[in-house]
Motif scaffolding. Structure first.
Motif, PDB file in Angstrom:
ATOM      1  N   ASP A   1     -17.383   4.370  27.802  1.00  0.00           N
ATOM      2  CA  ASP A   1     -16.965   4.411  26.399  1.00  0.00           C
ATOM      3  C   ASP A   1     -16.873   5.844  25.894  1.00  0.00           C
ATOM      4  N   GLN A   2     -17.842   6.677  26.254  1.00  0.00           N
ATOM      5  CA  GLN A   2     -17.803   8.081  25.832  1.00  0.00           C
ATOM      6  C   GLN A   2     -16.617   8.803  26.468  1.00  0.00           C
ATOM      7  N   ALA A   3     -16.341   8.517  27.736  1.00  0.00           N
ATOM      8  CA  ALA A   3     -15.191   9.135  28.408  1.00  0.00           C
ATOM      9  C   ALA A   3     -13.893   8.724  27.705  1.00  0.00           C
TER      10      ALA A   3
ATOM     11  N   LEU B   1     -14.253  10.954  34.720  1.00  0.00           N
ATOM     12  CA  LEU B   1     -14.989  11.771  33.746  1.00  0.00           C
ATOM     13  C   LEU B   1     -16.423  11.279  33.575  1.00  0.00           C
ATOM     14  N   ALA B   2     -16.602   9.968  33.519  1.00  0.00           N
ATOM     15  CA  ALA B   2     -17.947   9.412  33.378  1.00  0.00           C
ATOM     16  C   ALA B   2     -18.823   9.838  34.550  1.00  0.00           C
ATOM     17  N   SER B   3     -18.269   9.762  35.742  1.00  0.00           N
ATOM     18  CA  SER B   3     -19.013  10.158  36.943  1.00  0.00           C
ATOM     19  C   SER B   3     -19.272  11.664  36.974  1.00  0.00           C
ATOM     20  N   LYS B   4     -18.252  12.443  36.695  1.00  0.00           N
ATOM     21  CA  LYS B   4     -18.361  13.908  36.781  1.00  0.00           C
ATOM     22  C   LYS B   4     -19.343  14.476  35.756  1.00  0.00           C
ATOM     23  N   TYR B   5     -19.319  13.946  34.544  1.00  0.00           N
ATOM     24  CA  TYR B   5     -20.114  14.519  33.467  1.00  0.00           C
ATOM     25  C   TYR B   5     -21.312  13.664  33.059  1.00  0.00           C
ATOM     26  N   GLY B   6     -21.578  12.586  33.800  1.00  0.00           N
ATOM     27  CA  GLY B   6     -22.750  11.756  33.530  1.00  0.00           C
ATOM     28  C   GLY B   6     -22.718  11.101  32.159  1.00  0.00           C
TER      29      GLY B   6
END
Length: 186
Positions: A22-24, A13-18
């Protein structure tokens, strides 16, 4: 995606949505909390990311044997709650057997290309509609509700659609029954 991804949902998710890891994690915790409010048990920390193509083929096989709902439910619980590897053929065979499908027949199907063309057609159809993630709800062939939304957001979206189109719209869209849903050509 490969069968053994080698990364977790937070990294994906971090990679896909930049976003940051922690946010993911926070986003996943929010989804877990929303799921829990309606009686679902999501555990993203144990989820095994994998290529789900064969799981989708298994669902088509189950559909042919009158077990689509049972198989879909079992796969989703295995993936989101139990941390099972639903890209692994042995796992898929076990899950299929649990819902009453013949393990040997499932193994034979998984060793073949059977139902692959149906899954690829579904992927192309999703692409035509711009579907890139789940959940995704297409209403009246023109309104999309995407992502894990709260009940309030979902209700508000449906109220806006009813305001725009009225309560009853001519049945030209998808029709769903015990065998699944059929979307119209776009």
């Amino acid at each position: 995606m490969e069968r053994d991804a080698g990364y977790n949902i937070y990294e994906k998710l971090a990679s896909k949505y930049g976003m940051s890891l922690d946010q993911a994690k926070t986003n996943c915790q929010n989804m877990e909390r929303m799921a829990q409010e309606i009686g679902l048990d999501f555990r993203f920390d144990t989820q095994i990311l994998t290529n789900t193509f064969d799981a989708h083929r298994l669902v088509m096989f189950a559909k042919e044997h009158g077990k689509i709902h049972e198989m879909t439910d079992r796969l989703l619980r295995a993936y989101y709650t139990e941390g099972k590897h639903i890209g692994n053929h042995e796992s898929l065979e076990t899950l299929a057997e649990e819902v009453g499908l013949d393990r040997g027949s499932v193994a034979t199907m998984l060793a073949s290309n059977e139902f692959g063309n149906i899954v690829r057609q579904d992927e192309k159809e999703a692409e035509r509609y711009g579907i890139r993630s789940i959940p995704f709800f297409l209403v009246n062939q023109k309104y999309a509700i995407t992502g894990a939304q709260s009940t309030d957001v979902f209700v508000q979206s449906l109220e806006q659609i009813i305001e725009q189109d009225g309560l009853f719209v001519e049945q030209t869209g998808a029709s769903c029954d015990d065998q699944g849903c059929e979307l119209p050509e776009k």
